[in-house]
Scaffold this motif. Structure first.
Motif, mmCIF file in Angstrom:
data_model
loop_
_atom_site.group_PDB
_atom_site.id
_atom_site.type_symbol
_atom_site.label_atom_id
_atom_site.label_comp_id
_atom_site.label_asym_id
_atom_site.label_seq_id
_atom_site.Cartn_x
_atom_site.Cartn_y
_atom_site.Cartn_z
ATOM 1 N N HIS A 252 14.977 -12.794 -43.901
ATOM 2 C CA HIS A 252 15.556 -14.094 -44.276
ATOM 3 C C HIS A 252 16.272 -13.982 -45.624
ATOM 4 O O HIS A 252 17.387 -14.473 -45.798
ATOM 5 C CB HIS A 252 14.424 -15.120 -44.334
ATOM 6 N N LYS A 253 15.654 -13.292 -46.547
ATOM 7 C CA LYS A 253 16.252 -13.174 -47.875
ATOM 8 C C LYS A 253 17.487 -12.272 -47.883
ATOM 9 O O LYS A 253 18.267 -12.282 -48.818
ATOM 10 C CB LYS A 253 15.207 -12.685 -48.888
ATOM 11 N N ARG A 254 17.635 -11.489 -46.806
ATOM 12 C CA ARG A 254 18.839 -10.655 -46.677
ATOM 13 C C ARG A 254 19.909 -11.346 -45.837
ATOM 14 O O ARG A 254 20.905 -10.734 -45.459
ATOM 15 C CB ARG A 254 18.498 -9.306 -46.034
ATOM 16 N N GLY A 255 19.663 -12.596 -45.450
ATOM 17 C CA GLY A 255 20.734 -13.317 -44.758
ATOM 18 C C GLY A 255 20.413 -13.891 -43.392
ATOM 19 O O GLY A 255 21.246 -14.539 -42.773
ATOM 20 N N ALA A 256 19.197 -13.652 -42.874
ATOM 21 C CA ALA A 256 18.841 -14.212 -41.566
ATOM 22 C C ALA A 256 18.341 -15.646 -41.762
ATOM 23 O O ALA A 256 17.422 -15.878 -42.540
ATOM 24 C CB ALA A 256 17.768 -13.358 -40.899
ATOM 25 N N ALA A 257 18.942 -16.587 -41.057
ATOM 26 C CA ALA A 257 18.527 -17.989 -41.194
ATOM 27 C C ALA A 257 17.117 -18.171 -40.635
ATOM 28 O O ALA A 257 16.738 -17.511 -39.661
ATOM 29 C CB ALA A 257 19.502 -18.887 -40.460
ATOM 30 N N PHE A 258 16.355 -19.053 -41.273
ATOM 31 C CA PHE A 258 14.988 -19.342 -40.814
ATOM 32 C C PHE A 258 15.010 -20.726 -40.172
ATOM 33 O O PHE A 258 15.428 -21.697 -40.795
ATOM 34 C CB PHE A 258 14.020 -19.304 -42.001
ATOM 35 N N TYR A 604 18.492 -31.538 -33.404
ATOM 36 C CA TYR A 604 19.097 -30.289 -33.859
ATOM 37 C C TYR A 604 18.023 -29.304 -34.302
ATOM 38 O O TYR A 604 16.876 -29.670 -34.558
ATOM 39 C CB TYR A 604 20.100 -30.533 -34.994
ATOM 40 N N VAL A 605 18.428 -28.041 -34.362
ATOM 41 C CA VAL A 605 17.581 -26.997 -34.926
ATOM 42 C C VAL A 605 17.955 -26.905 -36.402
ATOM 43 O O VAL A 605 19.132 -26.815 -36.732
ATOM 44 C CB VAL A 605 17.872 -25.641 -34.248
ATOM 45 N N SER A 606 16.973 -26.931 -37.275
ATOM 46 C CA SER A 606 17.267 -26.733 -38.701
ATOM 47 C C SER A 606 17.266 -25.244 -38.973
ATOM 48 O O SER A 606 16.259 -24.576 -38.738
ATOM 49 C CB SER A 606 16.180 -27.351 -39.577
ATOM 50 N N ALA A 607 18.370 -24.727 -39.435
ATOM 51 C CA ALA A 607 18.433 -23.293 -39.757
ATOM 52 C C ALA A 607 18.740 -23.170 -41.244
ATOM 53 O O ALA A 607 19.800 -23.580 -41.695
ATOM 54 C CB ALA A 607 19.500 -22.609 -38.919
ATOM 55 N N TRP A 608 17.805 -22.643 -41.987
ATOM 56 C CA TRP A 608 17.908 -22.621 -43.442
ATOM 57 C C TRP A 608 18.428 -21.279 -43.940
ATOM 58 O O TRP A 608 17.919 -20.234 -43.566
ATOM 59 C CB TRP A 608 16.549 -22.921 -44.082
ATOM 60 N N GLU A 609 19.418 -21.371 -44.794
ATOM 61 C CA GLU A 609 19.988 -20.166 -45.409
ATOM 62 C C GLU A 609 19.384 -20.028 -46.801
ATOM 63 O O GLU A 609 19.391 -20.973 -47.594
ATOM 64 C CB GLU A 609 21.516 -20.319 -45.498
ATOM 65 N N HIS A 619 21.704 -25.556 -42.291
ATOM 66 C CA HIS A 619 22.723 -25.530 -41.243
ATOM 67 C C HIS A 619 22.086 -26.140 -40.005
ATOM 68 O O HIS A 619 20.879 -25.996 -39.798
ATOM 69 C CB HIS A 619 23.148 -24.090 -40.941
ATOM 70 N N LYS A 620 22.881 -26.803 -39.197
ATOM 71 C CA LYS A 620 22.316 -27.461 -38.022
ATOM 72 C C LYS A 620 22.918 -26.924 -36.736
ATOM 73 O O LYS A 620 24.132 -26.846 -36.611
ATOM 74 C CB LYS A 620 22.565 -28.969 -38.106
ATOM 75 N N GLU A 621 22.041 -26.578 -35.798
ATOM 76 C CA GLU A 621 22.520 -26.263 -34.448
ATOM 77 C C GLU A 621 22.172 -27.457 -33.577
ATOM 78 O O GLU A 621 20.981 -27.742 -33.339
ATOM 79 C CB GLU A 621 21.817 -25.005 -33.886
ATOM 80 N N ASN A 622 23.190 -28.179 -33.125
ATOM 81 C CA ASN A 622 22.902 -29.339 -32.275
ATOM 82 C C ASN A 622 22.400 -28.878 -30.920
ATOM 83 O O ASN A 622 22.951 -27.959 -30.325
ATOM 84 C CB ASN A 622 24.149 -30.198 -32.118
ATOM 85 N N LEU A 623 21.338 -29.526 -30.465
ATOM 86 C CA LEU A 623 20.777 -29.165 -29.165
ATOM 87 C C LEU A 623 21.483 -29.989 -28.110
ATOM 88 O O LEU A 623 21.526 -31.215 -28.195
ATOM 89 C CB LEU A 623 19.273 -29.431 -29.149
ATOM 90 N N GLU A 624 22.043 -29.292 -27.141
ATOM 91 C CA GLU A 624 22.709 -30.024 -26.064
ATOM 92 C C GLU A 624 21.893 -29.898 -24.793
ATOM 93 O O GLU A 624 21.496 -28.816 -24.407
ATOM 94 C CB GLU A 624 24.116 -29.450 -25.857
ATOM 95 N N PHE A 625 21.628 -31.041 -24.198
ATOM 96 C CA PHE A 625 20.817 -31.039 -22.979
ATOM 97 C C PHE A 625 21.704 -31.391 -21.797
ATOM 98 O O PHE A 625 22.174 -32.501 -21.661
ATOM 99 C CB PHE A 625 19.657 -32.014 -23.122
#
Lengths: 636, 254
Positions: A252-258, A604-609, A619-625
């Motif tokens: 995560h600290k090297r750039g992978a969103a959590f 949405y999925v919360s993706a933290w940088e 950052h947000k990934e909207n969930l589409e159903f």
């Protein structure tokens, strides 16, 4: 710059995986040996992936911090593994398993990933049987099933209360075969402390040899992290003592969103805490809820012997509030209900535990039948508590058990760092805001055997990543950073031990970021965790040296990461101003205390940088159903 | 669950490395009867760390008796005197006030001491790598119900498959034999239809790897069965010996 492209394939939900497999680039068998893959962690996901990648012809290096790859915590899963075989002819199907999983996760997971999980579930059972996993059988020789929370069909395959052990030993055996054949090189007693990124792509890892203390670099064209979840952030949890978030956190600290760090599952059926010297909580399989009835005394201050409390003075609260699912209500609901009962003072002897009672089951099917189903769990309970559950109801209380959050991955299980893949509990993808019972084993093996081997091949086939030498500047920099961190920890020489500070962190989190959360508490706890982190870096005492066996140093590094992750859990819980699944915000509930989701604003999925400790960008990934209709989850 | 602590004297084995000479070091402990023995070690180590002293090195992980990581010899018994429990499942209530407890590592030639109570059990993995599997690749399996296995057979296979690979059988054996461990894996596959194609090759390879890894021979003292935390039966060794005998005949084309 983080790009959250989920890469969900086109087409109908049920055809996405099939189409995707066809569209993926393949690597010619003769070329496979030119590609190296590093797999970190040898639980179900890691061992499964390492073995399968080895079978396919890739050159695999597998890493574990244990003395043997058989010891990963997958081994402790008791109850079972779900699959949509419908061997019971009770109306199960891939779609029903998918739907139950997505509903159980309170509509906060990615449809396509969850559907794929259900699709490959059946192959997993076939695979495990072929490996010689001795699943429970019926008299006629066919496989037996049992029911689990959150489902109305019987789809769980099991091997007594040791399903995780048997599945892991199966994966371990496949891994051993590849080690023998030379396609997998196994590195024991190595802890991953950094991922090495070269020109934006994952190219290797830095590990510490836990026996010599030596810091080593290993390169590969792809890296898989399958290092499990982070429940130990709470200090007391059902995770193994060494389970930690370090590999995922350093990535995560090297750039992978959590993603979704606040989705943590508190399991309803664990043994209550015995006292202050406790190091770990023990889980009793949820399968016990098939036949055990959960209740508390109706009267606050009940003093009578448990067996002398008459029916009318008992509150079977799950059966009362959720008549159709009863004692099999999903984990989050069961846990929260137990907490509330104890908050009201109705816990056993006014404390923090509720009864799990088998008296009716024993009356109905007889003690031998109960023993046949749960014998080893009852033995375990009696061994720990010195009470006989055939005679006296068990006492249980919820405990942190599983983390749905984890590194963000796309449909290919690739993180936001190209070439870095994440499998099993370490990723966030399939369980949404709550995981159903017997689905963790399913996901670990699905990722390991049936998803990662395909998607990594596709990465190699399409990206053709180059090999990088471990003598390069990026590897050197990662080694230096690991050494600097060890030296720093050893030089502080403060007054508090690592465990002292870890316990403080756990107390803060379980209180404010546990079974229920609210704005005020979360804001408070963010400051407190930040202060505690400061306290750690100025007042911790770590003994010994780094060029040696040093378990104190190992734990210190893990707790340092937990102190950052714990804060992010609270930050995420504060951002998610709704209740969903295991994330229950006090502000959002019905008059009856049921969770209220807010699909308009929070689907949405919360993706933290990561920016710096204590600072993240959302950052947000909207969930589409496309296939399921978002419904209010009801287990009434 | 509040009861009075019990006070104990602990004689704990300390050893710097495989080559160094070890000795018992004495500690005093006051511990809740509900704590496990490893929780007592956690407290003890926390106190040592606070004083700036090196903690006692011991291994453990799941603390539920299933991962096989822990293993101490307690008063002469691997995993303690209580039957069918691993070290981590041993609770302090089983000791008496004022008692002295001797705690040592698993001792065997094939298990060199790495530090204090931590030993190297790599030999067990090497045995498994020699043949503890069915040879087939992911994806090639038939439908799970295509192979019918009686309830009784599945149950017997699971009895053997429950082995946690801790190495207590080796520590219990005067010859440091790991035959109970080997036979558990051999039996699991010998009982199941999936294990039949490689049945005799497997027993040969695993027994050879056992002998080459520095483990001793089995002389049927049954000490392994008595100390096994999972109650793995000695009858597995009989089954393995039978298969080994047959495999020798097959090798000579008899």
């Amino acid at each position: 710059m983080i790009n959250l492209d989920s890469k969900v394939p086109e087409g109908n939900l049920s055809e996405k995986w099939t189409n995707h497999k066809f569209n993926m680039k393949l690597v010619n068998p003769a070329n496979k040996r030119k590609f190296d893959v590093i797999v970190v962690g040898t639980g179900l996901a890691g061992a499964g992936a390492a073995a399968t990648l080895g079978e396919l012809g890739y050159k695999v290096k597998a890493f574990t911090y244990h003395d043997s790859s058989r010891r990963a915590h997958s081994i402790a899963a008791q109850g079972g593994i779900n699959a949509a075989k419908d061997y019971q002819n009770d109306g199960d199907s891939v779609y029903r398993l998918f739907y139950d999983t997505i509903k159980g996760g309170d509509f906060r997971s990615r449809e396509a990933n969850t559907h794929r999980l259900a699709e490959v579930s059946n192959n997993i059972i076939d695979q495990c049987v072929a490996q010689g996993v001795p699943f429970a059988r019926e008299y006629g020789g066919t496989l037996a099933n049992r029911s689990f929370g959150g489902a109305q069909v019987s789809r769980t395959f099991y091997a007594r209360g040791e399903t995780g052990q048997q599945l892991l030993l199966g994966a371990y055996s496949s891994l051993n075969r590849q080690i023998k054949l030379g396609s997998v090189e196994m590195y024991h007693r190595r802890e991953m402390l950094d991922v090495v990124v070269v020109d934006g792509k994952a190219k290797g890892i830095t590990v510490r040899n836990l026996i010599t203390g030596e810091v080593e670099s290993h390169s590969a064209q792809a890296v898989v992290i399958a290092t499990g979840g982070y429940s130990n952030v709470f200090f007391l949890s059902t995770s193994a003592m060494m389970s930690n978030a370090t590999a995922a956190w350093r990535a995560h600290k090297r750039g992978a969103a959590f993603a979704n760090p606040c989705y943590t599952q508190i399991h309803p059926t664990c043994l209550p805490q015995h006292g202050e010297g406790q190091s770990k909580l023990v889980l009793m399989s949820e399968s016990l809820r098939n036949d055990g009835r959960i209740w508390v005394p109706n009267i606050v201050g009940e003093k009578r012997d448990v067996n002398a409390i008459p029916e009318e003075d008992r509150d079977y609260y799950l059966e009362r509030r959720y008549p159709s699912f009863g004692n099999l209500a999903p984990r989050d609901i069961s846990s929260r209900s137990a907490k509330y009962a104890c908050d009201e003072g109705k816990g056993v002897n006014g404390g923090r535990s509720v009864y799990l009672d088998f008296a009716d089951a024993i009356k109905r099917i007889g003690e031998p039948a109960v023993r046949e189903k749960y014998g080893n769990l009852f033995e375990m309970y009696e061994n720990i508590t010195a009470e006989n559950p055939y005679k006296v109801p068990m006492q249980i209380y919820p405990a942190p058990h599983y983390t749905m959050g984890g590194l963000w991955v796309d449909y290919n299980l690739q993180s936001t760092i190209p070439g870095l893949f994440v499998g099993g509990e370490a990723n966030f993808s399939d369980h949404g805001a709550n995981r159903l019972g017997a689905s963790a084993l399913m996901q670990g093996l699905a990722d390991g055997y049936f998803v990662l081997p395909y998607s990594i091949g596709n990465y190699f086939g399409s990206e053709k990543p180059e090999k990088v030498d471990v003598k390069g500047a990026e590897f050197k920099a990662a080694e230096d950073s690991v050494n600097a961190s060890s030296n720093k920890l050893l030089s502080i020489n403060g007054k508090q031990t690592v465990d002292d500070i870890h316990r403080k962190l756990g107390d803060l989190l379980i209180d404010k970021v546990g079974m229920s959360r609210d704005e005020k508490g979360l804001k408070e706890v963010i400051t407190k965790i930040s202060n505690l982190r400061e306290e750690f870096w100025t007042d911790v005492k770590v003994v010994g040296k780094s060029e040696d066996i040093n378990m104190n140093l190992e734990r210190a590094g893990r707790v340092a990461d937990f102190l950052e992750l714990g804060e992010l859990m609270a930050v995420d819980a504060l951002d998610r101003d709704e209740s969903c699944g295991a994330h229950f915000r006090e502000e959002h509930q019905t008059d009856e205390g049921e969770a209220i989701r807010n699909d308009e604003e929070y689907a949405y999925v919360s993706a933290w940088e990561f920016e710096e400790p204590g600072k993240w960008k959302l950052h947000k990934e909207n969930l589409e159903f496309e296939s399921v209709k978002l419904a209010t989850r009801s287990y009434k | 669950m509040k009861e009075q602590n019990i006070n104990l004297t602990l004689k704990i084995w300390r050893q710097e490395s495989a080559k160094a000479k070890g000795n018992f070091e004495e500690f005093k402990a006051s511990v809740s009867p509900h704590s496990s023995i490893l929780e007592m070690f956690d407290e003890l180590n926390n106190n040592l760390e606070k004083e700036g002293k090196d903690p006692i090195v011991f291994e453990s992980d799941c603390r539920e008796g299933i991962c096989g990581t822990c293993g101490l010899v307690i008063n002469g018994h691997p995993h303690g005197e209580k039957k069918k429990t691993a070290t981590c499942q041993m609770h302090m209530r089983s000791f008496k006030e004022g008692e002295t407890i001797y705690i040592e590592p698993f001792r065997a030639k094939a298990f060199p001491v790495l530090r204090d109570l931590m030993v190297d059990r790599e030999g067990l993995d090497i045995i498994q790598q020699a043949g503890g599997y069915t040879s087939f690749n992911t994806g090639s399996a038939p439908d799970a119900n295509a192979i019918l296995i009686s309830k009784e057979t599945a149950s017997l296979a699971l009895d053997a498959a429950e082995c946690i690979g801790c190495g207590a059988c080796v520590a219990a054996c005067k010859n440091s034999s790991a035959m109970l461990f080997v036979s558990a894996k051999v039996s699991q596959f010998a009982l199941l239809p999936q294990g039949q194609p490689e049945r005799y090759e497997r027993v040969q390879n695993m027994v050879i790897a056992h002998d080459e890894s520095g483990f001793g021979s089995c002389t049927n003292t049954y000490a392994c069965e008595a100390e096994c935390p999972k109650g793995i039966s000695i009858s597995n060794i009989a089954r393995m010996n039978r298969d080994y005998f047959v495999s020798n005949l097959k090798l000579q084309n008899v």
